[in-house]
Write a protein that holds these residues in place. Structure first.
Motif, PDB file in Angstrom:
ATOM      1  N   MET A   1     -37.253   1.985  -2.584  1.00 33.72           N
ATOM      2  CA  MET A   1     -36.798   3.105  -1.817  1.00 33.72           C
ATOM      3  C   MET A   1     -35.224   2.656  -1.244  1.00 33.72           C
ATOM      4  SD  MET A   1     -38.511   5.495   0.931  1.00 33.72           S
ATOM      5  CE  MET A   1     -37.479   6.311   2.034  1.00 33.72           C
ATOM      6  N   ARG A   2     -34.321   3.588  -1.468  1.00 30.62           N
ATOM      7  CA  ARG A   2     -32.966   3.536  -0.864  1.00 30.62           C
ATOM      8  C   ARG A   2     -32.883   3.395   0.423  1.00 30.62           C
ATOM      9  NH1 ARG A   2     -28.844   6.406  -4.740  1.00 30.62           N
ATOM     10  NH2 ARG A   2     -30.086   8.032  -3.676  1.00 30.62           N
ATOM     11  N   ASN A   3     -31.918   2.794   1.245  1.00 28.93           N
ATOM     12  CA  ASN A   3     -31.756   3.205   2.462  1.00 28.93           C
ATOM     13  C   ASN A   3     -30.516   4.055   2.453  1.00 28.93           C
ATOM     14  OD1 ASN A   3     -29.452   1.575   2.532  1.00 28.93           O
ATOM     15  ND2 ASN A   3     -30.633  -0.265   3.028  1.00 28.93           N
ATOM     16  N   ILE A   4     -30.342   4.437   3.904  1.00 27.96           N
ATOM     17  CA  ILE A   4     -28.946   5.549   4.137  1.00 27.96           C
ATOM     18  C   ILE A   4     -27.684   4.969   3.859  1.00 27.96           C
ATOM     19  CG2 ILE A   4     -28.735   4.848   6.366  1.00 27.96           C
ATOM     20  CD1 ILE A   4     -28.462   8.385   5.044  1.00 27.96           C
ATOM     21  N   SER A   5     -27.540   3.368   3.918  1.00 29.38           N
ATOM     22  CA  SER A   5     -26.259   2.832   3.615  1.00 29.38           C
ATOM     23  C   SER A   5     -26.168   2.949   2.012  1.00 29.38           C
ATOM     24  CB  SER A   5     -26.348   1.397   4.309  1.00 29.38           C
ATOM     25  OG  SER A   5     -26.548   1.354   5.342  1.00 29.38           O
ATOM     26  N   ASP A   6     -26.966   2.712   1.498  1.00 31.09           N
ATOM     27  CA  ASP A   6     -26.928   2.820  -0.163  1.00 31.09           C
ATOM     28  C   ASP A   6     -26.685   4.389  -0.559  1.00 31.09           C
ATOM     29  OD1 ASP A   6     -27.680   0.112  -0.409  1.00 31.09           O
ATOM     30  OD2 ASP A   6     -29.876   0.549  -0.783  1.00 31.09           O
ATOM     31  N   ILE A   7     -27.062   5.155  -0.056  1.00 30.44           N
ATOM     32  CA  ILE A   7     -26.931   6.649  -0.383  1.00 30.44           C
ATOM     33  C   ILE A   7     -25.593   7.048  -0.151  1.00 30.44           C
ATOM     34  CG2 ILE A   7     -27.615   8.974   0.343  1.00 30.44           C
ATOM     35  CD1 ILE A   7     -30.479   7.879   0.601  1.00 30.44           C
ATOM     36  N   ILE A   8     -24.930   6.542   1.185  1.00 31.08           N
ATOM     37  CA  ILE A   8     -23.628   6.827   1.504  1.00 31.08           C
ATOM     38  C   ILE A   8     -22.721   6.282   0.816  1.00 31.08           C
ATOM     39  CG2 ILE A   8     -22.074   6.747   3.431  1.00 31.08           C
ATOM     40  CD1 ILE A   8     -24.384   6.997   5.404  1.00 31.08           C
ATOM     41  N   GLU A   9     -23.014   4.996   0.136  1.00 29.32           N
ATOM     42  CA  GLU A   9     -22.164   3.949  -0.675  1.00 29.32           C
ATOM     43  C   GLU A   9     -21.962   5.071  -1.882  1.00 29.32           C
ATOM     44  OE1 GLU A   9     -21.687  -0.086  -2.642  1.00 29.32           O
ATOM     45  OE2 GLU A   9     -23.512   0.405  -1.743  1.00 29.32           O
ATOM     46  N   GLU A  10     -23.104   5.278  -2.556  1.00 30.86           N
ATOM     47  CA  GLU A  10     -23.224   5.887  -3.589  1.00 30.86           C
ATOM     48  C   GLU A  10     -22.448   7.308  -3.793  1.00 30.86           C
ATOM     49  OE1 GLU A  10     -26.393   8.390  -6.277  1.00 30.86           O
ATOM     50  OE2 GLU A  10     -26.844   5.988  -5.954  1.00 30.86           O
ATOM     51  N   TYR A  11     -22.553   8.203  -2.654  1.00 35.54           N
ATOM     52  CA  TYR A  11     -21.722   9.374  -2.542  1.00 35.54           C
ATOM     53  C   TYR A  11     -20.243   9.139  -2.427  1.00 35.54           C
ATOM     54  CZ  TYR A  11     -20.095  13.599  -0.164  1.00 35.54           C
ATOM     55  OH  TYR A  11     -19.530  14.653   0.114  1.00 35.54           O
ATOM     56  N   LEU A  12     -19.859   8.176  -1.623  1.00 38.56           N
ATOM     57  CA  LEU A  12     -18.551   8.071  -1.660  1.00 38.56           C
ATOM     58  C   LEU A  12     -17.939   7.478  -3.005  1.00 38.56           C
ATOM     59  CD1 LEU A  12     -18.323   6.035   1.850  1.00 38.56           C
ATOM     60  CD2 LEU A  12     -17.263   8.708   1.166  1.00 38.56           C
ATOM     61  N   LYS A  13     -18.694   6.571  -3.582  1.00 38.38           N
ATOM     62  CA  LYS A  13     -18.085   6.431  -4.778  1.00 38.38           C
ATOM     63  C   LYS A  13     -18.066   7.524  -6.022  1.00 38.38           C
ATOM     64  CE  LYS A  13     -19.261   1.443  -4.669  1.00 38.38           C
ATOM     65  NZ  LYS A  13     -19.899   0.095  -5.252  1.00 38.38           N
ATOM     66  N   GLN A  14     -19.135   8.329  -5.917  1.00 29.30           N
ATOM     67  CA  GLN A  14     -19.027   9.736  -6.839  1.00 29.30           C
ATOM     68  C   GLN A  14     -17.938  10.540  -6.427  1.00 29.30           C
ATOM     69  OE1 GLN A  14     -22.980  11.304  -6.079  1.00 29.30           O
ATOM     70  NE2 GLN A  14     -24.097  10.233  -7.619  1.00 29.30           N
ATOM     71  N   ILE A  15     -17.833  10.529  -5.174  1.00 30.25           N
ATOM     72  CA  ILE A  15     -16.416  11.477  -4.966  1.00 30.25           C
ATOM     73  C   ILE A  15     -15.385  10.869  -5.547  1.00 30.25           C
ATOM     74  CG2 ILE A  15     -14.738  11.835  -3.088  1.00 30.25           C
ATOM     75  CD1 ILE A  15     -17.391  12.311  -1.249  1.00 30.25           C
ATOM     76  N   LEU A  16     -14.922   9.181  -5.596  1.00 37.13           N
ATOM     77  CA  LEU A  16     -13.888   8.779  -6.053  1.00 37.13           C
ATOM     78  C   LEU A  16     -13.903   8.839  -7.573  1.00 37.13           C
ATOM     79  CD1 LEU A  16     -13.767   5.224  -4.063  1.00 37.13           C
ATOM     80  CD2 LEU A  16     -11.504   6.909  -4.433  1.00 37.13           C
ATOM     81  N   ASP A  17     -14.977   8.943  -8.303  1.00 42.00           N
ATOM     82  CA  ASP A  17     -15.178   8.988  -9.498  1.00 42.00           C
ATOM     83  C   ASP A  17     -14.974  10.241 -10.092  1.00 42.00           C
ATOM     84  OD1 ASP A  17     -15.694   6.374  -9.812  1.00 42.00           O
ATOM     85  OD2 ASP A  17     -17.845   6.734 -10.019  1.00 42.00           O
ATOM     86  N   SER A  18     -15.415  11.406  -9.438  1.00 38.87           N
ATOM     87  CA  SER A  18     -15.333  12.952  -9.648  1.00 38.87           C
ATOM     88  C   SER A  18     -14.098  13.334  -9.177  1.00 38.87           C
ATOM     89  CB  SER A  18     -16.421  13.883  -9.047  1.00 38.87           C
ATOM     90  OG  SER A  18     -16.105  13.792  -7.512  1.00 38.87           O
ATOM     91  N   ALA A  19     -13.325  12.847  -8.456  1.00 41.33           N
ATOM     92  CA  ALA A  19     -11.976  13.155  -8.013  1.00 41.33           C
ATOM     93  C   ALA A  19     -10.782  12.767  -8.853  1.00 41.33           C
ATOM     94  CB  ALA A  19     -11.732  12.834  -6.592  1.00 41.33           C
ATOM     95  N   GLY A  20     -11.082  11.822  -9.715  1.00 40.82           N
ATOM     96  CA  GLY A  20     -10.205  11.269 -10.786  1.00 40.82           C
ATOM     97  C   GLY A  20      -8.975  10.693 -10.050  1.00 40.82           C
ATOM     98  N   LYS A  21      -9.178  10.534  -9.028  1.00 41.01           N
ATOM     99  CA  LYS A  21      -8.228   9.641  -8.130  1.00 41.01           C
ATOM    100  C   LYS A  21      -8.508   8.394  -7.726  1.00 41.01           C
ATOM    101  CE  LYS A  21      -7.559  13.897  -5.609  1.00 41.01           C
ATOM    102  NZ  LYS A  21      -7.097  14.255  -4.428  1.00 41.01           N
ATOM    103  N   ASP A  22      -7.745   7.588  -7.437  1.00 45.09           N
ATOM    104  CA  ASP A  22      -7.756   6.519  -6.580  1.00 45.09           C
ATOM    105  C   ASP A  22      -8.118   6.166  -5.175  1.00 45.09           C
ATOM    106  OD1 ASP A  22      -8.154   5.178  -9.370  1.00 45.09           O
ATOM    107  OD2 ASP A  22      -6.011   4.716  -9.524  1.00 45.09           O
ATOM    108  N   ALA A  23      -7.704   7.308  -4.791  1.00 46.17           N
ATOM    109  CA  ALA A  23      -8.159   7.350  -3.338  1.00 46.17           C
ATOM    110  C   ALA A  23      -8.702   8.639  -2.668  1.00 46.17           C
ATOM    111  CB  ALA A  23      -6.744   7.489  -2.751  1.00 46.17           C
ATOM    112  N   ILE A  24      -9.440   8.597  -1.734  1.00 48.47           N
ATOM    113  CA  ILE A  24     -10.241   9.822  -1.065  1.00 48.47           C
ATOM    114  C   ILE A  24      -9.893   9.561   0.356  1.00 48.47           C
ATOM    115  CG2 ILE A  24     -11.773  10.317  -2.725  1.00 48.47           C
ATOM    116  CD1 ILE A  24     -13.714   9.031  -1.039  1.00 48.47           C
ATOM    117  N   ASP A  25      -9.553  10.696   0.963  1.00 52.39           N
ATOM    118  CA  ASP A  25      -9.629  10.890   2.755  1.00 52.39           C
ATOM    119  C   ASP A  25     -10.980  11.363   2.938  1.00 52.39           C
ATOM    120  OD1 ASP A  25      -7.321   9.930   2.303  1.00 52.39           O
ATOM    121  OD2 ASP A  25      -6.191  11.821   2.864  1.00 52.39           O
ATOM    122  N   ILE A  26     -11.717  10.945   4.052  1.00 47.76           N
ATOM    123  CA  ILE A  26     -12.825  11.464   4.611  1.00 47.76           C
ATOM    124  C   ILE A  26     -12.752  11.171   6.154  1.00 47.76           C
ATOM    125  CG2 ILE A  26     -14.401  10.767   2.510  1.00 47.76           C
ATOM    126  CD1 ILE A  26     -15.357   8.384   4.348  1.00 47.76           C
TER     127      ILE A  26
END
Length: 155
Positions: A1-26
């Motif tokens: 089972m994944r922990n919350i840190s893994d889920i947050i990391e995956e979410y942020l990496k998905q945002i980077l990938d889906s944005a098609g950019k090399d930077a995101i602001d959160i």
């Protein structure tokens, strides 16, 4: 089972990938609300999962309109990447930094899972049974040698 840190990391990496950019602001507070966690959990994920060794630069602006910017480091070619990693790990390299570097090499598809495991087994603290800081210096030398070989074998 994944922990919350893994889920947050995956979410942020998905945002980077889906944005098609090399930077995101959160916004840390918005992300904490989204995942129903404390803001310090977001800090922990960003500090441990988005490091230079893993190929990221993190900038932050404090205050009312503050944000955290995560920038993915892009290299023109793999030789430049390897050179940058070798410069980063000299003159010493902790075991965690070595793990982070291997994770980055895997993500960049410069090594296979098998190769990364073999490389890590050669540089873990149980193998390098020396006192600090000597252990970290020897680890850096071994990693530099492996990276140099990798650089010239990939040509």
């Amino acid at each position: 089972m994944r922990n919350i840190s893994d889920i947050i990391e995956e979410y942020l990496k998905q945002i980077l990938d889906s944005a098609g950019k090399d930077a995101i602001d959160i916004k840390r507070s918005e992300l904490a609300d989204r995942f129903q966690c404390v803001p310090s959990q977001i800090n922990y994920v960003i500090k441990t999962r988005f490091t230079v060794e893993k190929g990221y630069i993190v900038e932050s602006k404090r205050g009312g309109g503050g944000y955290i910017r995560i920038i993915r480091i892009k290299h023109q070619d793999w030789a430049d990447l390897i050179d940058d990693i070798m410069a980063m790990i000299q003159p010493s390299c902790s075991q965690q930094a070595a793990y982070d570097v291997m994770e980055r090499l895997l993500e960049e598809e410069l090594v296979t899972e098998r190769e990364a495991r073999i490389m890590l087994s050669a540089i873990e603290r149980e193998t390098l049974a020396f006192q600090l800081p000597l252990r970290d210096e020897i680890r850096a030398r071994i990693m530099t040698s492996m990276l140099t070989t990798l650089k010239y074998l990939n040509k």
